[in-house]
Design a protein around this motif. Structure first.
Motif, PDB file in Angstrom:
ATOM      1  N   TRP A 201      -4.605   8.326   1.515  1.00 28.32           N
ATOM      2  CA  TRP A 201      -3.694   7.196   1.704  1.00 28.32           C
ATOM      3  C   TRP A 201      -3.602   6.346   0.435  1.00 28.32           C
ATOM      4  N   LYS A 205      -0.177   5.493  -1.631  1.00 26.77           N
ATOM      5  CA  LYS A 205       0.216   4.144  -2.046  1.00 26.77           C
ATOM      6  C   LYS A 205       0.534   4.096  -3.540  1.00 26.77           C
ATOM      7  N   PHE A 271      -4.109  -5.786   4.709  1.00 29.95           N
ATOM      8  CA  PHE A 271      -2.686  -5.882   5.040  1.00 29.95           C
ATOM      9  C   PHE A 271      -2.125  -7.280   4.766  1.00 29.95           C
ATOM     10  N   GLU A 430       1.789   1.023   7.790  1.00 32.39           N
ATOM     11  CA  GLU A 430       0.839  -0.069   7.579  1.00 32.39           C
ATOM     12  C   GLU A 430       0.784  -0.998   8.790  1.00 32.39           C
ATOM     13  N   TRP A 431       1.947  -1.311   9.356  1.00 34.87           N
ATOM     14  CA  TRP A 431       1.985  -2.183  10.529  1.00 34.87           C
ATOM     15  C   TRP A 431       1.264  -1.523  11.704  1.00 34.87           C
ATOM     16  N   SER A 432       1.462  -0.232  11.889  1.00 40.17           N
ATOM     17  CA  SER A 432       0.838   0.477  13.006  1.00 40.17           C
ATOM     18  C   SER A 432      -0.679   0.524  12.876  1.00 40.17           C
ATOM     19  N   GLY A 433      -1.178   0.509  11.647  1.00 39.19           N
ATOM     20  CA  GLY A 433      -2.621   0.598  11.451  1.00 39.19           C
ATOM     21  C   GLY A 433      -3.265  -0.691  11.013  1.00 39.19           C
ATOM     22  N   ARG A 434      -2.599  -1.826  11.246  1.00 36.18           N
ATOM     23  CA  ARG A 434      -3.047  -3.109  10.690  1.00 36.18           C
ATOM     24  C   ARG A 434      -4.374  -3.597  11.260  1.00 36.18           C
ATOM     25  N   TYR A 438      -8.077   0.663   6.947  1.00 35.13           N
ATOM     26  CA  TYR A 438      -6.915   1.117   6.170  1.00 35.13           C
ATOM     27  C   TYR A 438      -5.935   1.748   7.139  1.00 35.13           C
ATOM     28  N   ALA A 439      -4.690   1.889   6.725  1.00 35.15           N
ATOM     29  CA  ALA A 439      -3.590   2.134   7.661  1.00 35.15           C
ATOM     30  C   ALA A 439      -3.756   3.386   8.519  1.00 35.15           C
ATOM     31  N   LEU A 443      -4.935   6.189  13.017  1.00 34.82           N
ATOM     32  CA  LEU A 443      -3.550   6.028  13.448  1.00 34.82           C
ATOM     33  C   LEU A 443      -3.074   7.139  14.368  1.00 34.82           C
TER      34      LEU A 443
END
Length: 478
Positions: A201, A205, A271, A430-434, A438-439, A443
């Motif tokens: 990940w 990024k 995040f 990122e929002w789903s894994g906030r 880390y994301a 997930l």
């Protein structure tokens, strides 16, 4: 040696095999291997500066030992100040000598006095700001009697030079990382897989998000006078994602690599662009540096104690010092000053700790209020990032002047559709894994294994597809 290079892709497996299959039964051998590997890793960039790391290691190891032996308060203070002067003196010389020399000349020129001074062609050692603060945390904690000094030089040398986080952090505290070098490490398959997942990940990024954003950021900032306000706004937004993908990506790779060797580093980014105010942003951005300044600068000068005026003073001191830590340029000082201005109203209204939980923790989407607050906070950081990215103050002001006018509502000249798609996908993940470290930590765990593998392969393919646009890590210059 760059994390996103062929050199590192060869270096890491070699060190991994030697560490777990050759030196596995001998803790001292493992630590010594880490020291040697870290010196090779750092020396790959410029072997001449290995002497600085070794010198800093010897100084603070010795001072730590004598701090423990010395009982007189005055002697202990002298030892602490010796460490501070040596470490900050080296940092100041290599990083700030020309800055102060140039500004000294300009100050006298302002009053009509022309003087001559010499500037030096000084090469800034990569990572000096990071490992200097790391060794200082050791001597300060030993002085405060929060940590017993080590008698194991190889463990201390490994702590100072630990290659995953040597050149761009996270800035680890001696109290967290150093004791891990005393304990026998046993290979843990689950931790290693988790580390590889975080490395993956981090590479996404850096290579897919940051390096793609960098292309357009460089064009827009270099030729800002040729573009409309809307294009300049997108340039600022692209830079916000570039520096986040670049720096948090490095941290992810560093933390993931550490797990491969049985070490746990602290989370460095949580995040931050989902923050609902600037105080929350600074609790989530570059956490290791923010907490370092909090514990070793902000609290000692008074912190949040005393009158509001003293608290405001302390906030400005900490943000300006933090800005100056980033580089020898007035742009970084203004960047720090601007963030202090953002922060002070929250402090005065006692709202600087209003948002300490994860946003929309129990719902799929944020509320309208949360979305508005996140958007405002993000735009505030984008405006501040303009100073961070600009070559000088004039460049930043010209850029903002070109952005904040009626052309802000025009159609942007640069419209990279593929980049918008990548950023959108990135935000969704990122929002789903906030809620995780880390994301993609957990997930897709609810899906079958073949689905998870397909997603990991997709991420890997994306990394290879976009790997031709290599950019240096931004924080290497700090």
């Amino acid at each position: 040696m760059l994390f996103n290079s062929i050199d590192f892709a060869i270096f890491l497996p070699v060190v991994f095999v030697l560490y777990w299959f050759v030196a596995q039964k001998n803790l001292r051998a493992q630590n010594l291997l880490i020291v040697i590997s870290s010196y090779v890793f750092y020396g790959w960039w410029d072997y001449r500066f290995l002497s600085l790391i070794l010198f800093s290691t010897l100084v603070d190891f010795t001072i730590g030992k004598y701090l423990f032996l010395s009982k007189k308060k005055q002697n202990r203070k002298i030892l602490l100040w010796t460490s501070l002067i040596v470490n900050i003196g080296l940092l100041g010389f290599f990083k700030y000598y020309n800055f102060f020399a140039d500004n000294f000349v300009q100050a006298f020129s302002f009053f009509g006095q022309e003087i001559q001074t010499n500037t030096l062609n000084i090469i800034l050692p990569v990572g000096i700001s990071f490992y200097t603060f790391q060794t200082l945390s050791y001597t300060i904690d030993v002085y405060r009697k929060n940590l017993e000094p080590t008698r194991d030089f190889s463990a201390f040398a490994a702590f100072v030079s630990f290659f995953p986080q040597l050149v761009a952090g996270p800035i680890e505290r001696a109290s967290n990382l150093l004791p891990q070098f005393y304990k026998k490490r046993v290979f843990n398959y689950a931790n290693a897989v988790d580390g590889l997942r975080q490395i993956l990940w981090g590479l996404f990024k850096k290579i897919v998000i940051a390096d793609n954003c960098a292309q357009f950021v460089n064009i827009i900032f270099t030729n800002h006078a040729d573009y409309s306000g809307s294009t300049l706004l997108f340039g600022g937004i692209f830079f916000a994602f570039q520096i986040y993908g670049d720096f948090s990506g490095y941290s992810d790779i560093a933390i993931g690599t550490s797990r491969l060797f049985g070490f746990n580093l602290k989370q460095n980014f949580a995040f931050p662009y989902f923050s609902r105010d600037i105080a929350e942003f600074w609790r989530r951005w570059h956490i290791s540096l923010s907490t370092w300044f909090r514990d070793y600068v902000y609290i000692p000068i008074g912190g949040s104690r005393g009158t509001k005026s003293r608290q405001v003073r302390n906030v400005f001191i900490i943000f300006i010092v933090s800005g100056f830590w980033h580089g020898a340029n007035w742009t970084f000082i203004v960047w720090g000053f601007l963030n202090a201005l953002y922060f002070v109203p929250l402090l005065l209204l006692n709202k600087n700790r209003s948002n300490t939980d994860v946003v929309a923790q129990k719902s799929l989407l944020p509320s309208i209020k949360e979305f508005i607050n996140m958007s405002i906070t993000f735009l505030m950081t984008v405006l501040a990032w303009v100073f961070f990215r600009a070559e000088n103050i004039g460049h930043a002001l010209d850029y903002l002047n070109g952005m904040i006018n009626l052309s802000l509502f025009s159609i942007p000249e640069i419209r990279p559709t593929y980049l918008f798609v990548l950023i959108f996908i990135f935000i969704v993940v990122e929002w789903s894994g906030r809620c995780n470290q880390y994301a993609i930590e957990r997930l897709w765990f609810k899906y079958p294994k073949f689905v998870r593998l397909a997603i990991y392969y997709t991420i890997t393919i994306a990394i290879f597809l976009f790997s031709g646009k290599e950019q240096d890590f931004i924080y290497f210059q700090f």
